[in-house]
Design an enzyme around this catalytic site. Structure first.
Site, PDB file in Angstrom:
ATOM      1  N   GLY A  94       2.758  23.557  -8.862  1.00  0.00           N
ATOM      2  CA  GLY A  94       1.888  22.646  -9.416  1.00  0.00           C
ATOM      3  C   GLY A  94       2.582  21.280  -9.741  1.00  0.00           C
ATOM      4  O   GLY A  94       3.736  21.368  -9.677  1.00  0.00           O
ATOM      5  N   CYS A  95       1.889  20.183 -10.128  1.00  0.00           N
ATOM      6  CA  CYS A  95       2.533  19.021 -10.266  1.00  0.00           C
ATOM      7  C   CYS A  95       3.030  18.840 -11.439  1.00  0.00           C
ATOM      8  O   CYS A  95       4.231  18.399 -11.396  1.00  0.00           O
ATOM      9  CB  CYS A  95       1.537  17.780 -10.215  1.00  0.00           C
ATOM     10  SG  CYS A  95      -0.038  18.122 -11.255  1.00  0.00           S
TER      11      CYS A  95
END
Length: 309
Positions: free
Chosen positions: A114-115
């Protein structure tokens, strides 16, 4: 011989960004479905099983369904850009700098980080691993991202509501990224995660404030910065800044995309308080750029090939 790729969910934000990075690449041949076939299960099944590598840019449930459509006998390798498999047994976590480039290169089922976790883990995981930070500390993550990270619906909202400048969320303290952060940093406790979105299309700042003076071992901000610098030495993607005297860090409303990531460690006089900050593009190293980096390694290519660095 070129490897055959299929991007399932190619019309989404991440899928489009991945396709842009693959444009003109001779090492890969894309399988492309027309508009009528994109949501047709039979057409998707055929494409998934015809590909050497499938990249899933889908909602979580659809990504799980896509994996079930793949016949194990066909040998299709998978890069999943959703959050469906980031903590799932049997899946490789697609963060080469942390899990090892050889591990990513050999992966059959790989989950794209995930970012927000990318920024957090880049800062914390190596420092916990080498013993400079405790695994049982109650960490807090404060982060702001460009609105493109919310997909088409949030992009449309920000573009339609010019008065909307800031949006904080995850107020139930149960955001799904927390499990990913805990597992891959090998922490004893879940983090307190405070994510927000600002009026910038892309880019993000992920910060972990630390009260080093309350921790065992007498670690200072300078030691943390030095350890991170050594960890990422030679990386073409991650840069650790040695300048600890910057007045500010900024995000630009219309920033140009990048696949790199910058890490900063700031400390007060004496170094007993610290702010660890990662700056990255949520659509770059936080999504499409990370997928391409892993794809390169899986294809036996230099990891930075085709990246925007």
């Amino acid at each position: 011989m070129a490897l055959t790729l299929f991007i399932d969910g190619a019309a989404g934000t991440t899928g489009l960004e991945i396709a842009e990075r693959l444009a003109g690449r001779y090492e890969f041949t894309l399988i492309v479905l027309d508009e009528a076939e994109r949501k047709d299960t039979a057409a998707r099944r055929d494409a998934l099983n015809a590909a050497d590598i499938a990249i899933l840019c889908l909602p979580d449930d659809a990504a799980r369904e896509a994996v079930q459509l793949i016949d194990p006998a066909q040998g299709t390798r998978v890069i999943d850009a959703s959050s469906a498999h980031r903590t799932a047994p049997g899946w490789t976590y697609g963060f080469p700098e942390l899990v090892g480039r050889d591990t990513v290169a050999a992966a059959r089922r790989l989950s794209n980080p995930g970012c927000y976790p990318t920024g957090f883990l880049a800062l914390i995981a190596p420092l916990v691993r080498c013993g400079l930070l405790p695994a049982d500390w109650p960490y807090t993550v404060n982060a702001v991202s460009g609105y493109s990270g919310g997909g088409k619906a949030l992009i449309a909202r920000f573009q339609a509501e010019p008065e909307l400048a800031f949006r904080t969320y995850g107020l139930d303290l149960a955001h799904k990224h927390r499990a990913e952060m805990k597992l891959h940093a090998a922490l004893a406790h879940h983090v307190i995660f405070a994510p927000s979105v600002v009026r910038a299309f892309r880019g993000m700042l992920v910060e972990v404030p630390l009260h080093l003076g309350a921790m065992p071992g007498g670690v200072t901000a300078d030691r943390l910065r030095s350890a991170l610098h050594d960890c990422y030495a030679g990386s073409p993607v991650v840069r650790v800044h040695t300048d600890s005297h910057l007045a500010e860090l900024t995000l630009a409303e219309n920033a140009v995309g990048t696949d790199g990531m910058e890490l900063f460690v700031f400390g007060n006089k004496g170094g007993w308080h610290a702010r660890l900050v990662a700056r990255l593009d949520n659509l770059g190293k936080g999504a499409a750029g990370a997928a391409i980096q892993s794809l390169n390694l899986m294809a036996g290519l230099p990891e930075e090939t085709g990246l925007r660095l």
